[in-house]
Design a protein around this motif. Structure first.
Motif, PDB file in Angstrom:
ATOM      1  N   ASP A 196      57.596  69.871 -90.189  1.00 38.09           N
ATOM      2  CA  ASP A 196      58.393  68.556 -90.029  1.00 38.09           C
ATOM      3  C   ASP A 196      59.582  68.522 -89.082  1.00 38.09           C
ATOM      4  O   ASP A 196      60.140  69.845 -88.770  1.00 38.09           O
ATOM      5  CB  ASP A 196      59.002  68.329 -91.571  1.00 38.09           C
ATOM      6  CG  ASP A 196      59.718  66.918 -91.548  1.00 38.09           C
ATOM      7  OD1 ASP A 196      59.150  66.075 -92.237  1.00 38.09           O
ATOM      8  OD2 ASP A 196      60.968  66.907 -91.336  1.00 38.09           O
ATOM      9  N   ARG A 198      62.324  67.902 -89.257  1.00 33.28           N
ATOM     10  CA  ARG A 198      63.747  68.509 -89.881  1.00 33.28           C
ATOM     11  C   ARG A 198      63.714  69.829 -90.488  1.00 33.28           C
ATOM     12  O   ARG A 198      64.761  70.535 -90.478  1.00 33.28           O
ATOM     13  CB  ARG A 198      64.147  67.485 -91.142  1.00 33.28           C
ATOM     14  CG  ARG A 198      64.326  66.161 -90.806  1.00 33.28           C
ATOM     15  CD  ARG A 198      64.041  65.287 -92.057  1.00 33.28           C
ATOM     16  NE  ARG A 198      62.921  65.047 -92.717  1.00 33.28           N
ATOM     17  CZ  ARG A 198      62.308  64.556 -93.640  1.00 33.28           C
ATOM     18  NH1 ARG A 198      63.424  63.947 -94.233  1.00 33.28           N
ATOM     19  NH2 ARG A 198      61.231  64.498 -93.899  1.00 33.28           N
ATOM     20  N   GLU A 236      66.662  68.880 -98.068  1.00 30.32           N
ATOM     21  CA  GLU A 236      66.716  67.428 -98.202  1.00 30.32           C
ATOM     22  C   GLU A 236      65.845  67.015 -99.162  1.00 30.32           C
ATOM     23  O   GLU A 236      64.689  67.635 -99.094  1.00 30.32           O
ATOM     24  CB  GLU A 236      66.639  66.571 -96.668  1.00 30.32           C
ATOM     25  CG  GLU A 236      66.862  65.373 -96.768  1.00 30.32           C
ATOM     26  CD  GLU A 236      66.756  64.906 -95.494  1.00 30.32           C
ATOM     27  OE1 GLU A 236      66.093  63.698 -95.174  1.00 30.32           O
ATOM     28  OE2 GLU A 236      67.318  65.380 -94.361  1.00 30.32           O
ATOM     29  N   LEU A 245      65.655  72.485 -94.644  1.00 29.73           N
ATOM     30  CA  LEU A 245      66.357  72.440 -93.387  1.00 29.73           C
ATOM     31  C   LEU A 245      66.563  73.647 -93.002  1.00 29.73           C
ATOM     32  O   LEU A 245      66.742  73.933 -91.493  1.00 29.73           O
ATOM     33  CB  LEU A 245      67.472  71.474 -93.739  1.00 29.73           C
ATOM     34  CG  LEU A 245      67.258  69.980 -94.066  1.00 29.73           C
ATOM     35  CD1 LEU A 245      68.651  69.365 -94.335  1.00 29.73           C
ATOM     36  CD2 LEU A 245      66.368  69.196 -93.615  1.00 29.73           C
TER      37      LEU A 245
END
Length: 254
Positions: A196, A198, A236, A245
């Motif tokens: 991802d 992030r 998150e 993260l």
């Protein structure tokens, strides 16, 4: 871990439309072979062994929330999971339920029977729509005797799960709730994570109660701890899924 008898067949339903869209045009044999090749064990099997698995196996689909097997049932088949996720639980004598873990695509269920365990020691509940290939136990035993590579990968898997159980027990005894939760998230990111922008998205939508059951805590404590990790920029929350993260920050808390 999964012989589906008449009662269980009544509990099984067709997976929601679209769940198998990518394979909708495949014939039955091709779909079986896709399931077999979904995990390391099937890929380790020789072409001849894959043929045996495909010929002997039966495709089974079970809806979210339904039991695949129940604790105490006789084990006559092993399931090779291709889609979905199941939660393993064990009922205790005091009426409480112990969460033992999860299995998903590429995993097998029922392998304890290969070591002589005649009955399921736990129940397996579908937390998502599940598709698997049910293979008679004796077929697996025969392949272990005739296909050395297949047997080696299966034994390696058994050892890995035994090690995971020991590590989880040690964690429950010697680590606090935050450390246990961070350890769970790290392992979930490895097993269920997808890249991802992030960081790493844990694709499996674990509920706070599920996480609490796995680490020996309460839903309220898990919610508070996740909130603290979120405020510190470690994770998150994205539509019930957790994005890691900062993996190093998680590791430092274990």
């Amino acid at each position: 871990m999964m012989m589906i008898g008449k009662d269980a067949m009544a509990r099984s339903v067709r997976v929601q439309p679209g769940a198998l869209a990518a394979d909708g045009s495949l014939d039955l044999d091709a779909r079986k072979r896709r399931i077999i090749r979904r995990g390391a064990l099937g890929n380790a099997a020789s072409p001849a062994s894959q043929n045996v698995l495909a010929e002997a196996g039966t495709i089974q689909r079970v809806a979210k929330g339904r039991p695949l097997v129940s604790q105490g049932e006789a084990t006559t088949s092993i399931a090779m999971i291709s889609l979905g996720r199941v939660r393993l639980t064990r009922g205790l004598s005091d009426g409480k339920t112990l969460s033992l873990g999860y299995r998903g695509a590429g995993d097998v269920l029922g392998e304890a029977a290969l070591g002589g365990v005649a009955n399921h020691r736990e129940s397996a509940i579908a937390t998502e729509d599940v598709e698997s290939l049910l293979v008679p136990l004796q077929v697996f035993k025969n392949l272990m005797a005739s296909d050395a590579n297949f047997a080696a990968v299966l034994v390696s898997s058994l050892i890995e799960r035994h090690t995971d159980t020991e590590e989880r027990l040690a964690s429950m005894l010697f680590r606090n709730v935050e450390a246990r939760l961070c350890e769970f998230l790290l392992k979930a990111a490895i097993r269920w994570g997808i890249p991802d922008p992030r960081g790493v998205l844990i694709s499996a939508p674990f509920t706070h109660q599920e996480m609490a059951s796995m680490i020996g805590s309460t839903r309220e404590t898990v919610t508070l701890t996740l909130g603290e990790l979120r405020r510190k920029g470690v994770i998150e929350i994205d539509r019930r899924r957790i994005v890691v993260l900062d993996r190093d920050a998680l590791k430092s808390r274990v």
